[in-house]
Design a protein around this motif. Structure first.
Motif, PDB file in Angstrom:
ATOM      1  N   GLY A  84       0.791  -1.229   0.000  1.00  0.00           N
ATOM      2  CA  GLY A  84       0.000   0.000   0.000  1.00  0.00           C
ATOM      3  C   GLY A  84       0.817   1.270   0.000  1.00  0.00           C
ATOM      4  N   ARG A  85       2.113   1.149  -0.234  1.00  0.00           N
ATOM      5  CA  ARG A  85       2.951   2.351  -0.268  1.00  0.00           C
ATOM      6  C   ARG A  85       2.907   3.049  -1.621  1.00  0.00           C
ATOM      7  NH1 ARG A  85       6.272  -1.368   2.742  1.00  0.00           N
ATOM      8  NH2 ARG A  85       7.240  -2.106   0.807  1.00  0.00           N
ATOM      9  N   MET A  86       2.556   2.304  -2.682  1.00  0.00           N
ATOM     10  CA  MET A  86       2.495   2.842  -4.037  1.00  0.00           C
ATOM     11  C   MET A  86       1.233   2.335  -4.720  1.00  0.00           C
ATOM     12  SD  MET A  86       6.365   2.297  -5.452  1.00  0.00           S
ATOM     13  CE  MET A  86       7.769   2.933  -4.533  1.00  0.00           C
ATOM     14  N   ARG A  87       0.861   3.074  -5.800  1.00  0.00           N
ATOM     15  CA  ARG A  87      -0.233   2.628  -6.661  1.00  0.00           C
ATOM     16  C   ARG A  87       0.259   2.605  -8.097  1.00  0.00           C
ATOM     17  NH1 ARG A  87      -3.542   6.157  -7.587  1.00  0.00           N
ATOM     18  NH2 ARG A  87      -2.775   7.927  -6.365  1.00  0.00           N
ATOM     19  N   ALA A  88      -0.156   1.607  -8.858  1.00  0.00           N
ATOM     20  CA  ALA A  88       0.115   1.601 -10.293  1.00  0.00           C
ATOM     21  C   ALA A  88      -1.073   2.240 -10.994  1.00  0.00           C
ATOM     22  CB  ALA A  88       0.324   0.177 -10.799  1.00  0.00           C
ATOM     23  N   ILE A  89      -0.802   3.149 -11.932  1.00  0.00           N
ATOM     24  CA  ILE A  89      -1.906   3.803 -12.665  1.00  0.00           C
ATOM     25  C   ILE A  89      -1.981   3.292 -14.108  1.00  0.00           C
ATOM     26  CG2 ILE A  89      -1.968   5.860 -11.223  1.00  0.00           C
ATOM     27  CD1 ILE A  89      -0.287   7.314 -13.303  1.00  0.00           C
ATOM     28  N   ALA A  90      -1.024   2.465 -14.519  1.00  0.00           N
ATOM     29  CA  ALA A  90      -1.095   1.841 -15.851  1.00  0.00           C
ATOM     30  C   ALA A  90      -0.106   0.691 -15.943  1.00  0.00           C
ATOM     31  CB  ALA A  90      -0.799   2.856 -16.952  1.00  0.00           C
ATOM     32  N   VAL A  91      -0.538  -0.393 -16.582  1.00  0.00           N
ATOM     33  CA  VAL A  91       0.358  -1.478 -16.971  1.00  0.00           C
ATOM     34  C   VAL A  91       0.775  -1.204 -18.411  1.00  0.00           C
ATOM     35  CG1 VAL A  91       0.514  -3.956 -17.467  1.00  0.00           C
ATOM     36  CG2 VAL A  91      -0.718  -3.165 -15.436  1.00  0.00           C
ATOM     37  N   VAL A  92       2.078  -1.158 -18.672  1.00  0.00           N
ATOM     38  CA  VAL A  92       2.548  -0.835 -20.022  1.00  0.00           C
ATOM     39  C   VAL A  92       2.495  -2.113 -20.865  1.00  0.00           C
ATOM     40  CG1 VAL A  92       4.401   0.181 -21.397  1.00  0.00           C
ATOM     41  CG2 VAL A  92       3.989   0.977 -19.067  1.00  0.00           C
ATOM     42  N   ASP A  93       1.306  -2.416 -21.334  1.00  0.00           N
ATOM     43  CA  ASP A  93       1.062  -3.617 -22.131  1.00  0.00           C
ATOM     44  C   ASP A  93      -0.298  -3.454 -22.807  1.00  0.00           C
ATOM     45  OD1 ASP A  93       1.353  -6.111 -23.238  1.00  0.00           O
ATOM     46  OD2 ASP A  93       1.775  -7.127 -21.352  1.00  0.00           O
ATOM     47  N   ASN A  94      -0.657  -4.410 -23.613  1.00  0.00           N
ATOM     48  CA  ASN A  94      -1.972  -4.362 -24.257  1.00  0.00           C
ATOM     49  C   ASN A  94      -3.065  -4.979 -23.416  1.00  0.00           C
ATOM     50  OD1 ASN A  94      -1.329  -3.011 -26.671  1.00  0.00           O
ATOM     51  ND2 ASN A  94      -0.489  -4.893 -27.556  1.00  0.00           N
ATOM     52  N   VAL A  95      -2.663  -5.768 -22.434  1.00  0.00           N
ATOM     53  CA  VAL A  95      -3.639  -6.438 -21.567  1.00  0.00           C
ATOM     54  C   VAL A  95      -3.208  -6.287 -20.116  1.00  0.00           C
ATOM     55  CG1 VAL A  95      -4.335  -8.110 -23.311  1.00  0.00           C
ATOM     56  CG2 VAL A  95      -2.399  -8.623 -21.811  1.00  0.00           C
ATOM     57  N   PRO A  96      -4.142  -6.326 -19.171  1.00  0.00           N
ATOM     58  CA  PRO A  96      -3.772  -6.262 -17.745  1.00  0.00           C
ATOM     59  C   PRO A  96      -2.904  -7.451 -17.359  1.00  0.00           C
ATOM     60  CG  PRO A  96      -6.123  -5.844 -18.049  1.00  0.00           C
ATOM     61  CD  PRO A  96      -5.603  -6.345 -19.372  1.00  0.00           C
ATOM     62  N   ASN A  97      -2.218  -7.317 -16.224  1.00  0.00           N
ATOM     63  CA  ASN A  97      -1.324  -8.377 -15.749  1.00  0.00           C
ATOM     64  C   ASN A  97      -1.822  -8.902 -14.413  1.00  0.00           C
ATOM     65  OD1 ASN A  97       1.257  -9.241 -14.079  1.00  0.00           O
ATOM     66  ND2 ASN A  97       1.797  -9.403 -16.255  1.00  0.00           N
ATOM     67  N   PHE A  98      -1.696 -10.233 -14.213  1.00  0.00           N
ATOM     68  CA  PHE A  98      -2.171 -10.837 -12.973  1.00  0.00           C
ATOM     69  C   PHE A  98      -1.427 -10.304 -11.753  1.00  0.00           C
ATOM     70  CE2 PHE A  98       1.512 -13.466 -12.147  1.00  0.00           C
ATOM     71  CZ  PHE A  98       2.079 -13.649 -13.410  1.00  0.00           C
ATOM     72  N   VAL A 146      -5.501  -2.920 -12.398  1.00  0.00           N
ATOM     73  CA  VAL A 146      -4.797  -1.799 -13.036  1.00  0.00           C
ATOM     74  C   VAL A 146      -4.994  -1.894 -14.548  1.00  0.00           C
ATOM     75  CG1 VAL A 146      -2.572  -0.651 -13.382  1.00  0.00           C
ATOM     76  CG2 VAL A 146      -3.086  -1.774 -11.189  1.00  0.00           C
ATOM     77  N   PRO A 147      -5.496  -0.835 -15.208  1.00  0.00           N
ATOM     78  CA  PRO A 147      -5.771  -0.908 -16.649  1.00  0.00           C
ATOM     79  C   PRO A 147      -4.480  -0.936 -17.468  1.00  0.00           C
ATOM     80  CG  PRO A 147      -6.182   1.299 -15.819  1.00  0.00           C
ATOM     81  CD  PRO A 147      -5.898   0.452 -14.616  1.00  0.00           C
ATOM     82  N   ALA A 148      -4.585  -1.546 -18.660  1.00  0.00           N
ATOM     83  CA  ALA A 148      -3.436  -1.615 -19.571  1.00  0.00           C
ATOM     84  C   ALA A 148      -3.372  -0.367 -20.442  1.00  0.00           C
ATOM     85  CB  ALA A 148      -3.537  -2.863 -20.437  1.00  0.00           C
ATOM     86  N   LEU A 149      -2.161   0.095 -20.690  1.00  0.00           N
ATOM     87  CA  LEU A 149      -1.957   1.311 -21.481  1.00  0.00           C
ATOM     88  C   LEU A 149      -2.573   1.182 -22.877  1.00  0.00           C
ATOM     89  CD1 LEU A 149      -0.595   4.097 -21.641  1.00  0.00           C
ATOM     90  CD2 LEU A 149       1.522   2.939 -22.331  1.00  0.00           C
ATOM     91  N   GLY A 150      -2.396   0.022 -23.504  1.00  0.00           N
ATOM     92  CA  GLY A 150      -2.922  -0.188 -24.851  1.00  0.00           C
ATOM     93  C   GLY A 150      -4.435  -0.215 -24.912  1.00  0.00           C
ATOM     94  N   GLN A 151      -5.067  -0.527 -23.790  1.00  0.00           N
ATOM     95  CA  GLN A 151      -6.530  -0.511 -23.745  1.00  0.00           C
ATOM     96  C   GLN A 151      -7.053   0.911 -23.565  1.00  0.00           C
ATOM     97  OE1 GLN A 151      -7.202  -3.309 -20.473  1.00  0.00           O
ATOM     98  NE2 GLN A 151      -7.951  -4.839 -21.928  1.00  0.00           N
ATOM     99  N   MET A 152      -6.347   1.698 -22.764  1.00  0.00           N
ATOM    100  CA  MET A 152      -6.805   3.065 -22.493  1.00  0.00           C
ATOM    101  C   MET A 152      -6.548   3.989 -23.675  1.00  0.00           C
ATOM    102  SD  MET A 152      -5.771   3.759 -18.516  1.00  0.00           S
ATOM    103  CE  MET A 152      -4.076   3.178 -18.614  1.00  0.00           C
ATOM    104  N   ILE A 153      -5.373   3.827 -24.316  1.00  0.00           N
ATOM    105  CA  ILE A 153      -4.984   4.703 -25.429  1.00  0.00           C
ATOM    106  C   ILE A 153      -4.503   3.799 -26.567  1.00  0.00           C
ATOM    107  CG2 ILE A 153      -3.539   6.650 -26.129  1.00  0.00           C
ATOM    108  CD1 ILE A 153      -3.229   7.369 -23.165  1.00  0.00           C
ATOM    109  N   PRO A 154      -5.364   3.456 -27.504  1.00  0.00           N
ATOM    110  CA  PRO A 154      -5.032   2.474 -28.546  1.00  0.00           C
ATOM    111  C   PRO A 154      -3.810   2.843 -29.391  1.00  0.00           C
ATOM    112  CG  PRO A 154      -7.397   2.871 -28.469  1.00  0.00           C
ATOM    113  CD  PRO A 154      -6.768   3.878 -27.565  1.00  0.00           C
ATOM    114  N   GLN A 155      -3.465   4.130 -29.472  1.00  0.00           N
ATOM    115  CA  GLN A 155      -2.286   4.532 -30.266  1.00  0.00           C
ATOM    116  C   GLN A 155      -0.994   3.894 -29.745  1.00  0.00           C
ATOM    117  OE1 GLN A 155      -4.677   6.456 -29.154  1.00  0.00           O
ATOM    118  NE2 GLN A 155      -5.188   8.130 -30.575  1.00  0.00           N
ATOM    119  N   TYR A 156      -0.978   3.461 -28.487  1.00  0.00           N
ATOM    120  CA  TYR A 156       0.225   2.820 -27.933  1.00  0.00           C
ATOM    121  C   TYR A 156       0.389   1.383 -28.422  1.00  0.00           C
ATOM    122  CZ  TYR A 156       1.273   6.593 -24.629  1.00  0.00           C
ATOM    123  OH  TYR A 156       1.620   7.805 -24.071  1.00  0.00           O
ATOM    124  N   ARG A 157      -0.650   0.828 -28.985  1.00  0.00           N
ATOM    125  CA  ARG A 157      -0.617  -0.592 -29.345  1.00  0.00           C
ATOM    126  C   ARG A 157       0.474  -0.927 -30.370  1.00  0.00           C
ATOM    127  NH1 ARG A 157      -4.450  -4.316 -28.327  1.00  0.00           N
ATOM    128  NH2 ARG A 157      -6.081  -3.733 -26.870  1.00  0.00           N
TER     129      ARG A 157
END
Length: 345
Positions: free
Chosen positions: A223-237, A242-253
């Protein structure tokens, strides 16, 4: 004059032949090869203590040295985006007694004009695992979502403090993606790896950091930090919810999936029996249940690649990343100058 009996003549002949072989150094060659390793092995970690390269290396090395019968004594040797440690190993004899525990950075040394060294001068003993980057902030940060960070960065260009691990590191590459896609630039503060950068984030010295998930996972669970994005196309277990960057902004795909990898190398010219013994030991270590459980806990994906298979993985990663940086204007030299082909997408 007394003649030697047949058995005595045979014994004398064997002794004479052994003496000649030893004198010529012939008998010592197979003995040394079979005996490797005869003493402790030095392992150079090219990043600082507490980062992912350090943690993964310190987990797998003891598993391997149980099989080798000798200790692998690990040392952190930081500087110049890992080039200092790599140069040190390159300067040592190619005898299998100095190992390089490295991440992906040397694939970019040429285009970033950091060092003349590269992985072509080394033999990949094993690629342990790959990790997923995450964008993390302190738990009390004003950035609740990635949109908050991007909006603030556009309003205050170059003022938001980001952690960095040197040119070519994970924050550098992901930062190049964010500049190319979202049009934002940050004030990057350099550190000797994710460990020191995450400590600076906790201390309030920087506003966010792009870390490999494995380095930030314990801080997130605590609980010391929060992730605001996973740098991938899909979330990680390893980062539930935490949402995936490629899902939020498709241009990153077009740049994803992407992420760092970790492994161990020896200098080219190392005797084949030593390479074979190291490869066998590390393959068993990375394939063990103990390492798999460790990797899952860190959110890393085991690879366990050696030889040509490992080199193909490295070359593909290099092709994608080098051209990404070049197209984003972050490379000092064209990948084409180093024979790096543009990836087909």
């Amino acid at each position: 004059m007394e003649r030697a009996r047949p058995s005595e003549a045979l014994r004398v002949s064997v002794v004479v032949l052994l003496g000649v072989a030893l004198a010529l150094g012939l008998a010592a060659v197979p003995s040394t090869a079979q005996a490797y390793p005869e003493r402790n092995i030095i392992g150079i970690i090219q990043w600082g203590a507490g980062g992912t390269t350090d943690r993964v290396s310190r987990k797998v090395a003891p598993l391997a040295d149980r099989l080798l019968g000798q200790r692998i004594v690990l040392n952190n040797m930081t500087g110049a985006s890992g080039a200092t440690g790599m140069q040190y190993v390159y300067d040592q004899p190619a005898d299998g007694y100095t190992l390089l525990f490295a991440a992906e950075n040397p694939t970019l040394y040429g285009i970033l004009d950091i060092s003349p060294r590269n992985f072509d001068e080394f033999i990949p003993i094993n690629l342990f695992a790959r990790s997923i980057p995450v964008i993390v902030v302190r738990s009390d940060s004003k950035y609740r979502y990635l949109d908050d960070l991007i909006r603030d960065a556009r309003q205050r260009p170059g003022q938001i403090k980001a952690g960095g691990t040197g040119i070519g590191g994970v924050p550098f590459v992901v930062g190049a993606m964010m500049t190319a896609v979202s049009g934002v630039k940050f004030n990057t503060i350099p550190f000797d790896g994710d460990g020191p950068a995450l400590a600076a984030l906790l201390g309030g010295h920087i506003d966010f950091h792009v870390s490999v998930l494995s380095a930030a996972a314990e801080h997130m669970r605590a609980g010391r930090m929060r992730a605001i994005a996973v740098v991938d196309n899909v979330p990680n277990f390893g980062a539930p919810g935490v949402p995936a960057l490629g899902q939020m902004i498709p241009q990153y795909r077009s740049y994803l999936p992407w992420g760092p990898f970790f492994g161990v190398w020896v200098k080219k010219g190392t005797p084949a029996p030593a390479v074979a013994k190291l490869t066998e030991a590390f393959k068993a270590a990375v394939g063990s249940e103990e390492f798999k459980e460790f990797a899952e806990l860190l959110g890393a994906v085991p690879l366990n690649l050696s030889g040509d298979e490992a080199m193909r993985f490295v070359k593909q990663w290099q092709s994608v990343t080098a051209w990404l940086l070049y197209d984003a204007g972050a490379a000092k030299k064209s990948p084409q100058a180093f024979g790096i082909p543009r990836p087909s997408r």
